[in-house]
Write a protein that holds these residues in place. Structure first.
Motif, PDB file in Angstrom:
ATOM      1  N   ARG A 194       0.837  -1.204   0.000  1.00 16.46           N
ATOM      2  CA  ARG A 194       0.000   0.000   0.000  1.00 16.46           C
ATOM      3  C   ARG A 194       0.864   1.243   0.000  1.00 16.46           C
ATOM      4  O   ARG A 194       1.926   1.259   0.637  1.00 16.46           O
ATOM      5  CB  ARG A 194      -0.879   0.009   1.241  1.00 16.46           C
ATOM      6  CG  ARG A 194      -1.994  -1.033   1.203  1.00 16.46           C
ATOM      7  CD  ARG A 194      -2.422  -1.347   2.612  1.00 16.46           C
ATOM      8  NE  ARG A 194      -3.738  -1.958   2.728  1.00 16.46           N
ATOM      9  CZ  ARG A 194      -4.077  -3.169   2.333  1.00 16.46           C
ATOM     10  NH1 ARG A 194      -3.199  -3.931   1.706  1.00 16.46           N
ATOM     11  NH2 ARG A 194      -5.289  -3.638   2.534  1.00 16.46           N
ATOM     12  N   ASN A 224       5.022  -4.131   9.319  1.00 15.43           N
ATOM     13  CA  ASN A 224       3.664  -3.663   9.061  1.00 15.43           C
ATOM     14  C   ASN A 224       2.755  -4.826   9.458  1.00 15.43           C
ATOM     15  O   ASN A 224       2.360  -5.630   8.627  1.00 15.43           O
ATOM     16  CB  ASN A 224       3.489  -3.315   7.584  1.00 15.43           C
ATOM     17  CG  ASN A 224       2.043  -2.967   7.263  1.00 15.43           C
ATOM     18  OD1 ASN A 224       1.249  -2.663   8.154  1.00 15.43           O
ATOM     19  ND2 ASN A 224       1.682  -3.028   5.988  1.00 15.43           N
ATOM     20  N   PRO A 225       2.476  -4.923  10.771  1.00 20.42           N
ATOM     21  CA  PRO A 225       1.765  -6.116  11.255  1.00 20.42           C
ATOM     22  C   PRO A 225       0.261  -6.003  11.026  1.00 20.42           C
ATOM     23  O   PRO A 225      -0.227  -4.940  10.643  1.00 20.42           O
ATOM     24  CB  PRO A 225       2.086  -6.095  12.750  1.00 20.42           C
ATOM     25  CG  PRO A 225       2.159  -4.637  13.081  1.00 20.42           C
ATOM     26  CD  PRO A 225       2.736  -3.962  11.855  1.00 20.42           C
ATOM     27  N   TYR A 247      -3.111  -5.023  11.973  1.00 17.92           N
ATOM     28  CA  TYR A 247      -3.506  -4.102  13.051  1.00 17.92           C
ATOM     29  C   TYR A 247      -4.983  -3.702  13.017  1.00 17.92           C
ATOM     30  O   TYR A 247      -5.418  -2.830  13.752  1.00 17.92           O
ATOM     31  CB  TYR A 247      -2.610  -2.862  13.060  1.00 17.92           C
ATOM     32  CG  TYR A 247      -2.520  -2.053  11.781  1.00 17.92           C
ATOM     33  CD1 TYR A 247      -3.615  -1.354  11.284  1.00 17.92           C
ATOM     34  CD2 TYR A 247      -1.306  -1.927  11.110  1.00 17.92           C
ATOM     35  CE1 TYR A 247      -3.514  -0.580  10.130  1.00 17.92           C
ATOM     36  CE2 TYR A 247      -1.190  -1.162   9.957  1.00 17.92           C
ATOM     37  CZ  TYR A 247      -2.295  -0.495   9.475  1.00 17.92           C
ATOM     38  OH  TYR A 247      -2.193   0.276   8.341  1.00 17.92           O
TER      39      TYR A 247
HETATM   40  N1  GLN Z   1      -3.337  -0.764   6.073  1.00 17.00           N
HETATM   41  C1  GLN Z   1      -4.179  -1.885   5.823  1.00 17.00           C
HETATM   42  C2  GLN Z   1      -5.614  -1.481   5.667  1.00 17.00           C
HETATM   43  O1  GLN Z   1      -6.054  -0.558   6.299  1.00 17.00           O
HETATM   44  C3  GLN Z   1      -4.076  -2.915   6.885  1.00 17.00           C
HETATM   45  C4  GLN Z   1      -2.756  -3.541   6.914  1.00 17.00           C
HETATM   46  C5  GLN Z   1      -2.380  -4.014   8.234  1.00 17.00           C
HETATM   47  O2  GLN Z   1      -3.189  -4.368   9.085  1.00 17.00           O
HETATM   48  N2  GLN Z   1      -1.130  -4.027   8.414  1.00 17.00           N
HETATM   49  O3  GLN Z   1      -6.314  -2.090   4.876  1.00 17.00           O
END
Ligand code: GLN
Length: 282
Positions: A96, A184-185, A187
């Motif tokens: 992303r 980038n776990p 989250y």
């Molecule tokens: N950023 C991602 C999203 O909002 C989630 C990725 C993550 O949890 N590391 O879709």
């Protein structure tokens, strides 16, 4: 009578619009470039020409998948990140754009040995190694399928001999010391999962998105496990959801990191939390 690219494009845009796709023209163009095997920048030149039966079938199939909300990246098999193209599949989180800020911050200081926890496609690790030619790195992921993709991406971008990719539940199989640990776990809180776009919720790997709890579980595990792996003065750098900056910064403070800061992305949303291990001054 074979149809032209323009005709196929117009129909596809209508189809994608009809099912509520965000930017139907952009997606239809990307999928047509893919079906024709031409670079996106050259598509306009090709539009007036008749499209072969084979390319038309490829395009129709791609549009049917997109109508089903499959992400464009899964259909074409790649996604661009930090200026490079990465192989992706249903087994890895799509790279992303907001994660590029983490790469940028990591590169502000020299490092020699980097660990990427939950490496997924390997996009963070591979970008860092490409940009820091004297560095070596380890990419760890609990998913063997993800590790395969990360390994292919390391090859693809010529850093395979400096990148070790291994299956590991966070740091369980990791040895040695690092001056930079990035992650980038997953989250997203379980309660938020149902509100995600179908492209994310239905197509991206569940365990790359959510910890199945309050969204902070991975940070708790990482903060507990990482300090013994960091050299004095080494940095920990974590991507966070935009409401999680303060909570994650507190976790880092709690386990003894210094100079903890919360860094916003280009949308001014909290995106990365950074901390440093105390330097060994005596
Ligand atoms: N950023 C991602 C999203 O909002 C989630 C990725 C993550 O949890 N590391 O879709």
């Amino acid at each position: 009578m074979p149809r032209t690219g323009t005709q196929l494009l117009v129909e596809a845009v209508q189809q994608l619009k009809g099912v509520g796709i965000d930017d139907p023209a952009r997606d239809a163009r990307r999928l047509l470039s893919y079906a024709l095997g031409v670079e996106a920048g050259r598509l306009t030149l090709c539009l007036p020409a008749p499209v072969s039966e084979e390319a038309k079938d490829r395009f129709t199939n791609a549009i049917a998948r997109r109508v089903n909300r499959e992400p464009v990246s899964h259909i074409i098999g790649s996604r661009s990140f930090y200026g490079r193209d990465f192989l992706v599949s249903k087994d890895v989180l799509d790279p992303r754009p907001e994660t590029e800020i983490l790469v940028e911050i990591a590169l502000q200081k020299r490092f020699r040995r980097v660990l990427d926890l939950g490496t997924g496609s390997g996009c963070i690790l591979v970008s860092l190694l490409c940009e820091m030619p004297e560095a070596r790195g380890v990419g760890a992921d609990i998913s063997p399928e993800a590790c395969m993709i990360a390994g292919k991406n390391a090859h693809r971008h010529g850093v395979a001999e400096r990148a070790e990719i291994l299956v590991s539940d966070w740091t369980a199989n990791i040895a040695g010391h690092f001056d930079l640990v990035v992650s980038n776990p997953p989250y997203i809180a379980l309660a938020e999962m149902s509100g995600l776009a179908p492209e994310v919720r239905d197509w991206e790997p569940y365990h790359a998105l959510t910890d199945g709890g309050d969204g902070l579980g991975a940070y708790r595990a990482i903060c507990e496990m990482v300090p013994p792996l960091l050299m004095p003065g080494g940095r920990l750098m974590l991507e966070v959801g935009h409401t999680q900056g303060r909570a994650v910064a507190e976790l880092l403070d709690f386990v003894g990191f210094e100079n903890v800061s919360i860094i916003p992305d280009l949308d001014s949303k909290d995106r990365v939390v950074v901390g440093e291990m105390p330097a060994n001054d005596g």
